[in-house]
Scaffold this motif. Structure first.
Motif, PDB file in Angstrom:
ATOM      1  N   LEU A  39       0.831  -1.200   0.000  1.00  0.00           N
ATOM      2  CA  LEU A  39       0.000   0.000   0.000  1.00  0.00           C
ATOM      3  C   LEU A  39       0.868   1.254   0.000  1.00  0.00           C
ATOM      4  CD1 LEU A  39      -2.628  -1.139   2.660  1.00  0.00           C
ATOM      5  CD2 LEU A  39      -2.725  -1.392   0.170  1.00  0.00           C
ATOM      6  N   PRO A  40       0.402   2.305  -0.643  1.00  0.00           N
ATOM      7  CA  PRO A  40       1.183   3.554  -0.683  1.00  0.00           C
ATOM      8  C   PRO A  40       1.203   4.243   0.670  1.00  0.00           C
ATOM      9  CG  PRO A  40      -0.963   3.881  -1.695  1.00  0.00           C
ATOM     10  CD  PRO A  40      -0.854   2.412  -1.415  1.00  0.00           C
ATOM     11  N   ILE A  41       2.281   4.945   0.920  1.00  0.00           N
ATOM     12  CA  ILE A  41       2.434   5.693   2.169  1.00  0.00           C
ATOM     13  C   ILE A  41       3.399   6.843   1.897  1.00  0.00           C
ATOM     14  CG2 ILE A  41       4.361   4.278   2.992  1.00  0.00           C
ATOM     15  CD1 ILE A  41       3.329   4.596   5.821  1.00  0.00           C
ATOM     16  N   GLY A  42       3.284   7.914   2.647  1.00  0.00           N
ATOM     17  CA  GLY A  42       4.168   9.060   2.461  1.00  0.00           C
ATOM     18  C   GLY A  42       5.624   8.694   2.683  1.00  0.00           C
ATOM     19  N   ASN A  43       6.500   9.312   1.910  1.00  0.00           N
ATOM     20  CA  ASN A  43       7.926   8.980   1.993  1.00  0.00           C
ATOM     21  C   ASN A  43       8.499   9.247   3.380  1.00  0.00           C
ATOM     22  OD1 ASN A  43       8.108   8.126  -0.665  1.00  0.00           O
ATOM     23  ND2 ASN A  43       8.612  10.174  -1.435  1.00  0.00           N
ATOM     24  N   GLU A  44       8.076  10.327   4.014  1.00  0.00           N
ATOM     25  CA  GLU A  44       8.614  10.668   5.332  1.00  0.00           C
ATOM     26  C   GLU A  44       8.269   9.603   6.361  1.00  0.00           C
ATOM     27  OE1 GLU A  44       8.363  14.253   8.685  1.00  0.00           O
ATOM     28  OE2 GLU A  44       7.476  14.530   6.690  1.00  0.00           O
ATOM     29  N   LEU A  45       7.013   9.160   6.366  1.00  0.00           N
ATOM     30  CA  LEU A  45       6.613   8.124   7.318  1.00  0.00           C
ATOM     31  C   LEU A  45       7.276   6.798   6.990  1.00  0.00           C
ATOM     32  CD1 LEU A  45       4.967   7.105   9.688  1.00  0.00           C
ATOM     33  CD2 LEU A  45       2.996   6.859   8.156  1.00  0.00           C
ATOM     34  N   ARG A  46       7.373   6.464   5.696  1.00  0.00           N
ATOM     35  CA  ARG A  46       8.019   5.213   5.319  1.00  0.00           C
ATOM     36  C   ARG A  46       9.472   5.189   5.783  1.00  0.00           C
ATOM     37  NH1 ARG A  46       7.028   1.036   2.065  1.00  0.00           N
ATOM     38  NH2 ARG A  46       5.149   1.996   1.208  1.00  0.00           N
TER      39      ARG A  46
END
Length: 309
Positions: A39-46
């Motif tokens: 699933l997609p997620i924001g780069n900062e959180l990833r």
């Protein structure tokens, strides 16, 4: 599994072994297989989540993050804890390395050594050992450790539906593994089948996802469906797009259910179709359904036939 993606592809493939029933089966997975799980997620959180994973010296074979710290939930206030599950090859060896690196993560069990920790993990509860309220780089985290074998057995058979239940809902995979990916696709398809058995002929995709989330929330959908439905609805309402990515292709792969419109679905409610779906349920749930049916027959004074499905 009729609702899983095709295992054969002309592109490069990945060999893996999985325990199906009592047999070890080797399959070849296309790189596209299970793409719905990512699933997609924001780069900062990833990057924040991966930083946590990479801080551990002990080897992790499969890892995911989940919960309100990863996926916002309607009505949730405060800074939530970040939740992780690490699947490892050899729990005792893993805990031995991790106790040396992170003794402060463990309770008094850490003083008893990795052998005691792994015995507790494998023989009590759901075969998962949690270290909780761990402070790391200004974050508060909780991580559970499970053996790769126990994880795959739960995904395939629903032996306790603890980690498998959490994996019915959206998760963020931080380290993938082909064996888990295949078992997880079976797990998702089975959660879809079980939810359909609880739903009427016509329903919305939100009703479907609420049923799936409720079913998995405590590992026993029969006890939970009547409890605090707003909490489950709040979880689903903020994650509809993620649920769609997880389940849309699996829904299209089932012959007995179809989209009547963008958000409404319809299923075949013929008893024969339901009987076939029950036969396809995970082994432990199928046994419980069979035993419940047996008790209902006995209570109504009807005979129980030993070979009855």
């Amino acid at each position: 599994n009729s609702s899983s993606q095709n295992l054969n592809s002309k592109s490069s493939q990945q060999n893996t072994q999985i325990l199906l029933g009592d047999q070890i089966t080797r399959v070849r997975l296309s790189p596209e297989f299970g793409k719905n799980q990512h699933l997609p997620i924001g780069n900062e959180l990833r990057e924040k989540l991966k930083k946590v994973l990479h801080s551990f010296n002990a080897p992790v074979r499969y890892a995911f993050a989940y919960g309100s710290g990863v996926f916002p939930q309607k009505g949730y206030e405060g800074k939530p804890m970040l939740d992780f599950i690490f699947a490892v090859n050899h729990p005792q060896h893993w805990h031995s390395l991790n106790i040396k690196q992170n003794r402060n993560h463990y309770s008094f069990m850490g003083t008893l050594g990795s052998g005691a920790v792994s015995i507790l993990q494998e023989n009590v509860g759901a075969s998962v050992y949690f270290n909780t309220h761990v402070k790391m780089d200004g974050m508060l985290i909780k991580y559970g450790v499970v053996s790769i074998d126990s994880l795959c057995k739960d995904l395939l058979n629903w032996e306790n539906l603890y980690v498998a239940g959490r994996m019915h809902k959206p998760i963020i995979i931080l380290r993938d593994d082909a064996r888990v990916r295949l078992a997880q696709q079976v797990n998702l398809a089975n959660s879809l089948r079980a939810a359909l058995l609880l739903l009427p002929k016509d329903f919305t995709n939100e009703q479907l996802y609420i049923t799936i989330a409720a079913m998995s929330y405590k590992g026993d959908f029969r006890r939970y469906l009547g409890e605090n439905p707003n909490k489950i609805k709040n979880i689903v309402s903020k994650q509809m797009d993620s649920f769609d990515l997880l389940y849309a292709d699996l829904i299209k792969g089932l012959p007995n259910v179809s989209f009547a419109s963008d958000y409404r679905l319809q299923q075949d409610d013929n008893p024969r179709t339901h009987a076939k779906m029950i036969q396809d349920l995970p082994r432990f749930l199928r046994h419980k359904v069979r035993e419940e049916h047996k008790m209902q027959l006995i209570r109504s004074g009807r005979p129980w036939i030993s070979g009855e499905k």
